[in-house]
Design an enzyme around this catalytic site. Structure first.
Site, PDB file in Angstrom:
ATOM      1  N   HIS A 226       0.887  -1.184   0.000  1.00 54.50           N
ATOM      2  CA  HIS A 226       0.000   0.000   0.000  1.00 54.50           C
ATOM      3  C   HIS A 226       0.923   1.231   0.000  1.00 54.50           C
ATOM      4  O   HIS A 226       1.804   1.340  -0.850  1.00 54.50           O
ATOM      5  CB  HIS A 226      -0.918  -0.108   1.215  1.00 54.50           C
ATOM      6  CG  HIS A 226      -2.122   0.779   1.231  1.00 54.50           C
ATOM      7  ND1 HIS A 226      -2.477   1.604   0.204  1.00 54.50           N
ATOM      8  CD2 HIS A 226      -3.081   0.978   2.195  1.00 54.50           C
ATOM      9  CE1 HIS A 226      -3.592   2.261   0.509  1.00 54.50           C
ATOM     10  NE2 HIS A 226      -3.986   1.898   1.723  1.00 54.50           N
ATOM     11  N   HIS A 265      -2.040  -2.107  -9.745  1.00 52.86           N
ATOM     12  CA  HIS A 265      -3.089  -1.608  -8.856  1.00 52.86           C
ATOM     13  C   HIS A 265      -4.304  -2.508  -8.958  1.00 52.86           C
ATOM     14  O   HIS A 265      -4.622  -2.979 -10.050  1.00 52.86           O
ATOM     15  CB  HIS A 265      -3.469  -0.161  -9.221  1.00 52.86           C
ATOM     16  CG  HIS A 265      -4.139   0.554  -8.101  1.00 52.86           C
ATOM     17  ND1 HIS A 265      -5.456   0.340  -7.766  1.00 52.86           N
ATOM     18  CD2 HIS A 265      -3.655   1.446  -7.201  1.00 52.86           C
ATOM     19  CE1 HIS A 265      -5.748   1.079  -6.723  1.00 52.86           C
ATOM     20  NE2 HIS A 265      -4.685   1.754  -6.343  1.00 52.86           N
ATOM     21  N   ASP A 316       2.375   5.729  -6.161  1.00 53.67           N
ATOM     22  CA  ASP A 316       3.609   5.718  -5.375  1.00 53.67           C
ATOM     23  C   ASP A 316       4.880   5.827  -6.214  1.00 53.67           C
ATOM     24  O   ASP A 316       5.957   6.065  -5.676  1.00 53.67           O
ATOM     25  CB  ASP A 316       3.684   4.430  -4.534  1.00 53.67           C
ATOM     26  CG  ASP A 316       2.707   4.466  -3.383  1.00 53.67           C
ATOM     27  OD1 ASP A 316       2.505   5.551  -2.827  1.00 53.67           O
ATOM     28  OD2 ASP A 316       2.133   3.416  -3.052  1.00 53.67           O
TER      29      ASP A 316
END
Ligand code: ACO
Length: 380
Positions: A226, A265, A316
């Site tokens: 995450h 994702h 990210d």
């Protein structure tokens, strides 16, 4: 013991399971779109400040000028930490993960909050403002303490994004840094029922309070699958070291079945819209900071992962080099994500409170039955 014939199969990772109704954000994974309360984030990024998005998520509408100024002043006024929490941060081991310190300090704040234990709408809103504001101070204070520099108090004349950079670096941020960092916060503010958001909603569904929910969310966000991925991305870029080494590195990682951090994702079948914005900011800031090589390595990684696995960067990936170019050390990247996502976590918590039912799913029992009990003294 007999199970009914129609026992449902457990859904691994709860993929595709609808676990809440929300009016807060919508991830359109097929088309690579993200909406906050109906607004396409492509419309918001670079045009609104973080407080406007917090206002949107908490109150359902963008503020007018006066509402924005009032809201901002209220948030900045709540940034101060109780002395005990300041002290707790000072006493934290110097090598402790900043996310662990953040989670611990936030948990401690729950003990000192004047509305602790109250769950009325008014008390929750007061706590919400404090939690959002105090997260900024915890992260910046931790960095200042660890680098042997004095803690900097918030400046009433700056917004939340500028205040963070000011309190973290100890100097007034320039225009580009302010605006990019504001956009970073905006882009991370909410994202449907992410693992951390689900953890927050499940926690308050028991009528535990906001501080408990945010601690649960922080614990979840920390993991490398995450929000913890952004720190790992920077480590990978540093390990690669040069753009000519990207191909061998990525090929080797994938050949040995490793995951490339910052890619893939659950929701997006195409490009994550947030990464489009972050890629642009990364290029701009890396160039300005003389860190073009970091952007070039990132681009090569992206090309190679797309070519070999057909997967795209997520939020990210480019947020790592954006933060690096803003002078933020990599071990703080996930804390920055947490500060931003607090807007969404709290909005979800308040939404959950408004129409609460205990979140308590079920599981398929796959263990045995009818085992013979043996008293302790006879067990071998
Ligand atoms: N690198 C290599 N392969 C990957 C990656 C990756 N980053 N992501 C997915 N895959 C592959 C898996 O190996 C799998 O391949 P297979 O079907 O051949 O076995 C396939 O894609 C599907 O992967 P799952 O793990 O089933 O996908 P899931 O939806 O469960 O996972 C996740 C999503 C955890 C984000 C995953 O893509 C991943 O591990 N990414 C790297 C960590 C990361 O960047 N996390 C941040 C996500 S964004 C956020 O939380 C803010």
């Amino acid at each position: 013991m007999v199970f009914g014939k129609k026992r449902k199969k457990a859904v691994r990772g709860l993929e595709g399971v609808v676990a809440a109704e929300t009016a807060l954000s919508f991830v359109d994974g097929q088309n690579g779109k993200l909406y906050y309360c109906g607004y396409d984030i492509d419309e918001l990024a670079g045009k609104v400040c973080y407080e406007e998005v917090v206002h949107l998520l908490w109150f359902g509408e963008l503020p007018d000028q006066k509402q924005l100024e009032d809201f901002r002043s209220e948030l900045i006024a709540e940034m101060r930490l109780p002395n005990q929490v300041d002290e707790l941060i000072r006493l934290s081991p110097p090598n402790a993960n900043p996310m662990v310190v953040l989670r611990t300090a936030l948990s401690a704040l729950g003990m000192y909050d004047p509305d602790g234990g109250k769950n009325s709408e008014g008390a929750n809103l007061r706590k919400a403002k404090r939690v959002l504001a105090q997260m900024v101070t915890i992260v910046s204070s931790l960095y200042r303490i660890r680098t042997g520099q004095p803690i900097v108090s918030a400046d009433k004349g700056m917004n939340v994004a500028a205040n963070f950079l000011y309190m973290f670096n100890g100097r007034t941020p320039g225009k580009l840094d302010r605006s990019v960092f504001d956009s970073v916060l905006v882009l991370h503010a909410d994202h449907g029922l992410a693992a951390s958001t689900f953890a927050a909603r499940a926690t308050v569904s028991t009528l535990a309070g906001i501080h408990s929910a945010i601690c649960a969310a922080l614990a979840s966000l920390k993991g490398p699958l995450h929000g913890g991925a952004n720190t790992r991305v920077m480590e990978m870029i540093e390990e690669i070291g040069g753009k000519d080494r990207v191909k061998a590195y990525i090929d080797g990682m994938l050949a040995s079945g490793e995951r490339i951090m910052g890619f893939g994702h659950r929701m997006y079948k195409t490009e994550d819209p947030r990464s489009r914005h972050l890629r642009k900011y990364s290029e701009k800031l890396c160039r300005r900071a003389g860190l073009e090589h970091l952007f070039e390595i990132s681009q090569r990684i992206e090309e190679q992962v797309r070519r070999l696995k057909g997967i795209c960067p997520n939020v990210d990936f480019y947020s790592a080099t954006v933060q690096e170019a803003l002078g933020i050390p990599k071990e703080y990247f996930t804390c920055i994500f947490s500060m931003a996502r607090t807007a969404g976590w709290i909005a979800h918590v308040m939404e959950q409170f408004r129409d609460n039912r205990l979140i308590r799913p079920t599981s398929n029992y796959i263990g045995g039955f009818d085992k013979r009990f043996i008293p302790l003294e006879k067990r071998k």
